[in-house]
Design an enzyme around this catalytic site. Structure first.
Site, PDB file in Angstrom:
ATOM      1  N   LYS A   1       0.777  -1.237   0.193  1.00 28.40           N
ATOM      2  CA  LYS A   1      -0.029  -0.134  -0.151  1.00 28.40           C
ATOM      3  C   LYS A   1       0.997   1.277  -0.061  1.00 28.40           C
ATOM      4  CE  LYS A   1      -1.644   3.713   1.978  1.00 28.40           C
ATOM      5  NZ  LYS A   1      -1.026   4.671   2.688  1.00 28.40           N
TER       6      LYS A   1
ATOM      7  N   THR B   1       2.143   6.903   4.191  1.00 29.72           N
ATOM      8  CA  THR B   1       2.513   5.689   4.579  1.00 29.72           C
ATOM      9  C   THR B   1       2.652   4.549   3.584  1.00 29.72           C
ATOM     10  OG1 THR B   1       0.887   6.041   6.602  1.00 29.72           O
ATOM     11  CG2 THR B   1       1.113   3.876   5.968  1.00 29.72           C
TER      12      THR B   1
ATOM     13  N   GLU C   1       1.290   9.741  -7.524  1.00 28.93           N
ATOM     14  CA  GLU C   1       0.039  10.802  -8.181  1.00 28.93           C
ATOM     15  C   GLU C   1       0.717  11.618  -9.442  1.00 28.93           C
ATOM     16  OE1 GLU C   1      -3.085  14.039  -6.838  1.00 28.93           O
ATOM     17  OE2 GLU C   1      -1.785  12.917  -5.060  1.00 28.93           O
TER      18      GLU C   1
END
Lengths: 421, 421
Positions: B199, B210, B296
């Site tokens: 993740k 994170t 992103e």
């Protein structure tokens, strides 16, 4: 690829207020800027010249990058050889950095200096050289050598001359960075002047890593005292700004003192040195903050101040880690009171003795209204989000982190936000 | 403030190819993911559960951030206490990081673990806990404790179950990150499996710092060997990716080995350990690269490889400095073959023994066509700009820097470009 034109005409409205309309400049320095043809647009000022009527004490702080541009190597050797005595001026070009240019580049840098030495009647190398712009290309040295006498002809002591000189060291800066001020020593009636300029801007433009600073004073200062003063000042100014976080091959900050205003020479270890150190440090902060304000797409000027660390070095390490965190910079742009990111950065700054239960984070508004506490002794405050975004909407903002060590070490770092512009 | 929704439905087309449509998973692990209500949208999976039918050896690498989230503190204490033996599973939630939550946060983390321990019939604490999401807020612990038995009911060993588990640890990831593969040991016919999920994503979103990783194998491994293997692997994978450059309060990578596939236990210092270390390192690289691909606004996947440094640590230091340079990342997006920025970053990486005259910089295309040399022994090449932008137009790209020390130390770092998205 995003492109920003060279700063030529009036600065954009938003930044115009940072360009002085007048100034008072140190005696005995003649300055000017012209277009000699390094910049391809055929008009932008690209050659800056400063000469002093009297030989100067000189000090400089150079980039620590392993790959040093020719003018950096040349300037260090000259100052070492001359022990900082007898420097007569500075010649700087913008548009080409003369970096990674091998032996030929060294010859070009030396030729630039010699070009000025001849005009001021010096046999020995006595002129500092700076270059900024594209890396890996040779200078159009003939254009520069032809330009130096042209620039020499128009040297002056006026505000306009200083402003043109400041413009001539700009590359993609959106406004020229120029400051000047007067100061005195306790118990003396003599008024001294200091003036200076800086070059550097924004985050993400190909040729924008380079940071140049030049300051000149008419106070009499020994080279040793001058270097002590500059080293101290740069550590708290030009080395305390985070724009793109990179360190270029050309970064240079120089300080000349010609003593033209007379009086007793400031020697190392004296009270006068401490007084001048404070003056120069504040002045250098003022100059270097203008570089942060010119950050590409920057909408906010942020002071990250760290209080009550074990010492200055620790405080600066934490301030620098916070100021360089992309997550912090983006949250600021997003007007997001994300103290979690500030805490994160504090937590990985790598210094010893950070105790979560003693850590405090606040936003300090610049309008004099009370601070907004985000984290008190490691416990999150119930933050008034409306108040937070009020503060975050201000152009200037302070993030304050207190480490509660009881040692009182503190430092500040200056940065801008990451916008999407 | 920019906002990205939680990854729920099918991943965006561009990333879809990185989500496996099938897999082969280790024996004896039952997994699942459900929505228990931590995420506010009422549907996104936010609770992941993994249980092993057999007690596992466990190893983990935790964040070095001074501010450690409650599950990190709890997990370290548990593994220390149990010396890595007898771990039965993992429970993870997304949507709230349970970080900077004080004593109450610790109680929540312990309660999550206990909730699973009870279901698998363990008295002693034997379940790893992970949390990711907003910092400084307490967990909706009742929702989670109610959710754990629900999740337990639907545990399975299918690809769909693994994919849902991977989805349940996502926050603003645009696609779930799941890998699986088979391996064998020399001279043994037994086929072992390893599967894992990660993740983490992108540059600039509030809650995206994170990084979580979880891997499970059905090979029998001693806790000591397992920790050696994981430490080595993480240094070359999860600790060799630069997305936002920040290190969160919750970062955790864990590896469980339950031995369900039988065979001889892999002990520390054996040849089998070396074999498994290579397998896990390659697997962890594969997983961690998916995090970079989810950056992103990232349009490019960049491998920065540094060759012929004095040692691995130096090579990694240089690779990491280049990979984290905003100027380099922006040049890549701009398809600008700006080797000057790469050289700059190399020059301020802070390692000893960089010799400009021995430094080489190349772009390595991923289509097997020849490398494009930018700098050879410190001298700029005459770069074919067309060829450069061809290579820079590729989604995958390698920047190779050779330091010419003759020592052969090398390392790779994985990063993405900075786009304007």
């Amino acid at each position: 690829m995003t492109t920003r034109g060279y700063a030529t005409g009036p600065a954009p409205n938003a930044k115009w207020k940072y360009v002085p309309q007048s100034g008072s400049y140190p005696q005995g320095f003649n300055v000017g800027g012209i277009h000699c043809g390094v910049k391809k647009d055929g008009k932008s000022l690209d050659l800056a010249l400063v000469t002093s009527e009297l030989p100067c004490s000189a000090a400089a702080v150079f980039t620590k990058n392993v790959f040093k541009a020719a003018p950096v190597v040349m300037g260090r050797e000259m100052l070492d050889k001359r022990k900082g005595y007898g420097i007569r001026g500075l010649v700087a070009n913008s548009g080409c950095a003369n970096a990674v240019t091998g032996k030929g580049g060294m010859e070009d840098a030396l030729a630039m200096g010699r070009g000025v030495d001849k005009l001021v009647g010096e046999e020995e190398s006595s002129t500092l050289v700076m270059s900024t712009g594209v890396i890996g290309q040779r200078l159009p040295i003939k254009k520069i050598l032809d330009g130096i006498p042209e620039a020499y002809k128009i040297l002056a002591q006026s505000h306009e001359a200083w402003l043109n000189t400041a413009k001539a060291i700009c590359t993609t800066d959106t406004f020229p960075k120029l400051c000047s001020k007067s100061f005195t020593f306790p118990g003396s009636s003599t008024t001294y002047k200091i003036a200076g300029m800086a070059k550097g801007a924004g985050m993400i433009h190909p040729n924008m890593a380079t940071l140049l600073g030049f300051m000149a004073t008419d106070a009499p200062v020994s080279p040793e005292a001058l270097q002590n003063i500059l080293t101290h000042a740069v550590e708290r100014s030009f080395n305390a700004i985070s724009v793109d976080g990179d360190m270029s091959t050309n970064d240079t900050v120089a300080l000349l003192a010609n003593g033209a205003a007379g009086g007793k020479t400031v020697e190392a270890g004296t009270e006068a040195e401490a007084v001048l150190r404070a003056v120069v440090t504040e002045f250098a902060e003022e100059l270097s903050k203008l570089v942060v304000r010119d950050g590409e797409g920057a909408t906010k000027f942020v002071t990250v101040s760290v209080k009550d660390a074990n010492n200055f070095a620790d405080a600066k390490q934490v301030a620098s880690t916070i100021a360089r965190s992309p997550l912090v910079k983006t949250a600021l742009y997003g007007r997001d009171a994300n103290w979690g990111r500030i805490l994160c950065a504090t937590g990985y700054s790598g210094i010893d003795g950070i105790v979560p239960e003693k850590t405090n984070v606040s936003f300090i508004p610049t309008d004099g209204s009370p601070e907004l506490k985000l984290l008190v002794n490691g416990e999150p405050e119930n933050v008034d989000e409306e108040r937070a975004s009020e503060i975050l909407a201000m152009e200037d903002l302070e993030i304050r982190v207190s480490l509660g060590t009881g040692k009182g070490g503190e430092a500040a770092y200056y940065t801008c936000d990451f916008s999407h512009e």
